[in-house]
Scaffold this motif. Structure first.
Motif, PDB file in Angstrom:
ATOM      1  N   MET A  10      59.393   8.382  37.037  1.00  0.00           N
ATOM      2  CA  MET A  10      60.476   7.927  37.914  1.00  0.00           C
ATOM      3  C   MET A  10      60.319   6.481  38.356  1.00  0.00           C
ATOM      4  O   MET A  10      61.298   5.819  38.675  1.00  0.00           O
ATOM      5  CB  MET A  10      60.595   8.842  39.140  1.00  0.00           C
ATOM      6  N   SER A  11      59.088   5.963  38.350  1.00  0.00           N
ATOM      7  CA  SER A  11      58.877   4.578  38.781  1.00  0.00           C
ATOM      8  C   SER A  11      59.493   3.574  37.817  1.00  0.00           C
ATOM      9  O   SER A  11      59.679   2.411  38.158  1.00  0.00           O
ATOM     10  CB  SER A  11      57.383   4.295  38.953  1.00  0.00           C
ATOM     11  N   THR A  12      59.848   4.030  36.617  1.00  0.00           N
ATOM     12  CA  THR A  12      60.453   3.122  35.639  1.00  0.00           C
ATOM     13  C   THR A  12      61.949   3.390  35.452  1.00  0.00           C
ATOM     14  O   THR A  12      62.574   2.815  34.575  1.00  0.00           O
ATOM     15  CB  THR A  12      59.750   3.249  34.271  1.00  0.00           C
ATOM     16  N   PHE A  13      62.504   4.264  36.285  1.00  0.00           N
ATOM     17  CA  PHE A  13      63.933   4.604  36.173  1.00  0.00           C
ATOM     18  C   PHE A  13      64.817   3.401  36.492  1.00  0.00           C
ATOM     19  O   PHE A  13      64.518   2.613  37.387  1.00  0.00           O
ATOM     20  CB  PHE A  13      64.305   5.715  37.154  1.00  0.00           C
ATOM     21  N   THR A  14      65.922   3.296  35.782  1.00  0.00           N
ATOM     22  CA  THR A  14      66.942   2.304  36.117  1.00  0.00           C
ATOM     23  C   THR A  14      67.784   2.865  37.252  1.00  0.00           C
ATOM     24  O   THR A  14      67.699   4.059  37.573  1.00  0.00           O
ATOM     25  CB  THR A  14      67.858   2.027  34.907  1.00  0.00           C
ATOM     26  N   THR A  15      68.614   2.038  37.840  1.00  0.00           N
ATOM     27  CA  THR A  15      69.494   2.487  38.920  1.00  0.00           C
ATOM     28  C   THR A  15      70.381   3.634  38.447  1.00  0.00           C
ATOM     29  O   THR A  15      70.572   4.623  39.156  1.00  0.00           O
ATOM     30  CB  THR A  15      70.362   1.313  39.437  1.00  0.00           C
ATOM     31  N   GLU A  16      70.895   3.514  37.245  1.00  0.00           N
ATOM     32  CA  GLU A  16      71.752   4.563  36.692  1.00  0.00           C
ATOM     33  C   GLU A  16      70.998   5.884  36.553  1.00  0.00           C
ATOM     34  O   GLU A  16      71.515   6.955  36.877  1.00  0.00           O
ATOM     35  CB  GLU A  16      72.292   4.126  35.329  1.00  0.00           C
ATOM     36  N   GLN A  17      69.752   5.833  36.109  1.00  0.00           N
ATOM     37  CA  GLN A  17      68.950   7.047  35.960  1.00  0.00           C
ATOM     38  C   GLN A  17      68.630   7.673  37.320  1.00  0.00           C
ATOM     39  O   GLN A  17      68.622   8.887  37.459  1.00  0.00           O
ATOM     40  CB  GLN A  17      67.645   6.739  35.213  1.00  0.00           C
ATOM     41  N   ILE A  18      68.383   6.827  38.311  1.00  0.00           N
ATOM     42  CA  ILE A  18      68.123   7.333  39.669  1.00  0.00           C
ATOM     43  C   ILE A  18      69.348   8.057  40.197  1.00  0.00           C
ATOM     44  O   ILE A  18      69.257   9.161  40.731  1.00  0.00           O
ATOM     45  CB  ILE A  18      67.712   6.178  40.615  1.00  0.00           C
ATOM     46  N   LEU A  19      70.515   7.438  40.047  1.00  0.00           N
ATOM     47  CA  LEU A  19      71.752   8.066  40.518  1.00  0.00           C
ATOM     48  C   LEU A  19      72.014   9.382  39.792  1.00  0.00           C
ATOM     49  O   LEU A  19      72.434  10.369  40.413  1.00  0.00           O
ATOM     50  CB  LEU A  19      72.935   7.111  40.362  1.00  0.00           C
ATOM     51  N   ARG A  20      71.750   9.411  38.497  1.00  0.00           N
ATOM     52  CA  ARG A  20      71.929  10.642  37.719  1.00  0.00           C
ATOM     53  C   ARG A  20      70.987  11.742  38.217  1.00  0.00           C
ATOM     54  O   ARG A  20      71.379  12.894  38.366  1.00  0.00           O
ATOM     55  CB  ARG A  20      71.681  10.352  36.238  1.00  0.00           C
ATOM     56  N   PHE A  21      69.738  11.368  38.504  1.00  0.00           N
ATOM     57  CA  PHE A  21      68.756  12.328  39.025  1.00  0.00           C
ATOM     58  C   PHE A  21      69.202  12.881  40.376  1.00  0.00           C
ATOM     59  O   PHE A  21      69.148  14.090  40.607  1.00  0.00           O
ATOM     60  CB  PHE A  21      67.381  11.660  39.149  1.00  0.00           C
ATOM     61  N   ILE A  22      69.644  11.998  41.266  1.00  0.00           N
ATOM     62  CA  ILE A  22      70.090  12.422  42.601  1.00  0.00           C
ATOM     63  C   ILE A  22      71.265  13.381  42.495  1.00  0.00           C
ATOM     64  O   ILE A  22      71.314  14.402  43.181  1.00  0.00           O
ATOM     65  CB  ILE A  22      70.434  11.188  43.474  1.00  0.00           C
ATOM     66  N   ARG A  23      72.228  13.066  41.619  1.00  0.00           N
ATOM     67  CA  ARG A  23      73.381  13.964  41.427  1.00  0.00           C
ATOM     68  C   ARG A  23      72.965  15.299  40.842  1.00  0.00           C
ATOM     69  O   ARG A  23      73.393  16.353  41.285  1.00  0.00           O
ATOM     70  CB  ARG A  23      74.428  13.298  40.534  1.00  0.00           C
ATOM     71  N   LYS A  24      72.100  15.240  39.825  1.00  0.00           N
ATOM     72  CA  LYS A  24      71.672  16.456  39.139  1.00  0.00           C
ATOM     73  C   LYS A  24      70.923  17.400  40.092  1.00  0.00           C
ATOM     74  O   LYS A  24      71.070  18.612  40.018  1.00  0.00           O
ATOM     75  CB  LYS A  24      70.775  16.095  37.954  1.00  0.00           C
ATOM     76  N   CYS A  25      70.145  16.834  41.008  1.00  0.00           N
ATOM     77  CA  CYS A  25      69.356  17.640  41.946  1.00  0.00           C
ATOM     78  C   CYS A  25      70.050  17.825  43.293  1.00  0.00           C
ATOM     79  O   CYS A  25      69.481  18.429  44.201  1.00  0.00           O
ATOM     80  CB  CYS A  25      67.985  17.008  42.147  1.00  0.00           C
ATOM     81  N   HIS A  26      71.274  17.303  43.421  1.00  0.00           N
ATOM     82  CA  HIS A  26      72.052  17.431  44.661  1.00  0.00           C
ATOM     83  C   HIS A  26      71.254  16.960  45.877  1.00  0.00           C
ATOM     84  O   HIS A  26      71.234  17.603  46.915  1.00  0.00           O
ATOM     85  CB  HIS A  26      72.515  18.879  44.868  1.00  0.00           C
ATOM     86  N   MET A  27      70.574  15.822  45.719  1.00  0.00           N
ATOM     87  CA  MET A  27      69.723  15.295  46.793  1.00  0.00           C
ATOM     88  C   MET A  27      70.501  14.394  47.737  1.00  0.00           C
ATOM     89  O   MET A  27      71.391  13.669  47.318  1.00  0.00           O
ATOM     90  CB  MET A  27      68.551  14.489  46.215  1.00  0.00           C
TER      91      MET A  27
END
Length: 125
Positions: free
Chosen positions: A49-66
């Motif tokens: 996760m430390s190498t995630f782009t902004t788009e990947q972070i947003l996708r992760f947050i949406r996917k996990c409903h965080m």
């Protein structure tokens, strides 16, 4: 169901999905345990996760409903663990598969490995 002990921070790179779930409980984010399990979030994924782009972070947050605040807490706790690993503050365990006579060798290898695994960590003053 017996309560397993919490995963050791030094080993967070190799945490299983179950280890991540126990850690989420520890940091008061247990409500995400099931969704992380469904998405296969393990220690290797957390490290990446430390190498995630902004788009990947947003996708992760949406996917996990965080919630954003919970994501920030998750990141702070990950950083705390990485810093502890980098500083060598964590106790090194002998792997379950290593013979006891090889303890010294496995501990030295683990210490070298932990420092090489956290090179992506950026320390801020």
């Amino acid at each position: 169901m017996s309560k397993a002990r919490s995963p050791e921070p030094l080993d967070f790179f190799i945490w299983t999905v179950e280890d991540v779930g126990r850690w989420l409980e520890e940091i008061n984010l247990g409500s995400y345990r099931q969704i992380f399990k469904e998405n296969g979030v393990n220690g290797e994924y957390l490290e990446s996760m430390s190498t995630f782009t902004t788009e990947q972070i947003l996708r992760f947050i949406r996917k996990c409903h965080m919630k954003w605040g919970d994501f920030i807490t998750l990141c702070k706790e990950l950083r705390r663990i990485k810093v502890a690993c980098l500083k060598g503050d964590q106790k090194v365990r002998r792997p379950w598969w290593a013979l006891s006579c090889l303890s010294i060798v496995s501990v030295k290898a683990a210490k070298r490995n932990r420092q090489s695994r956290v090179v992506s960590l950026k320390l801020e003053p």
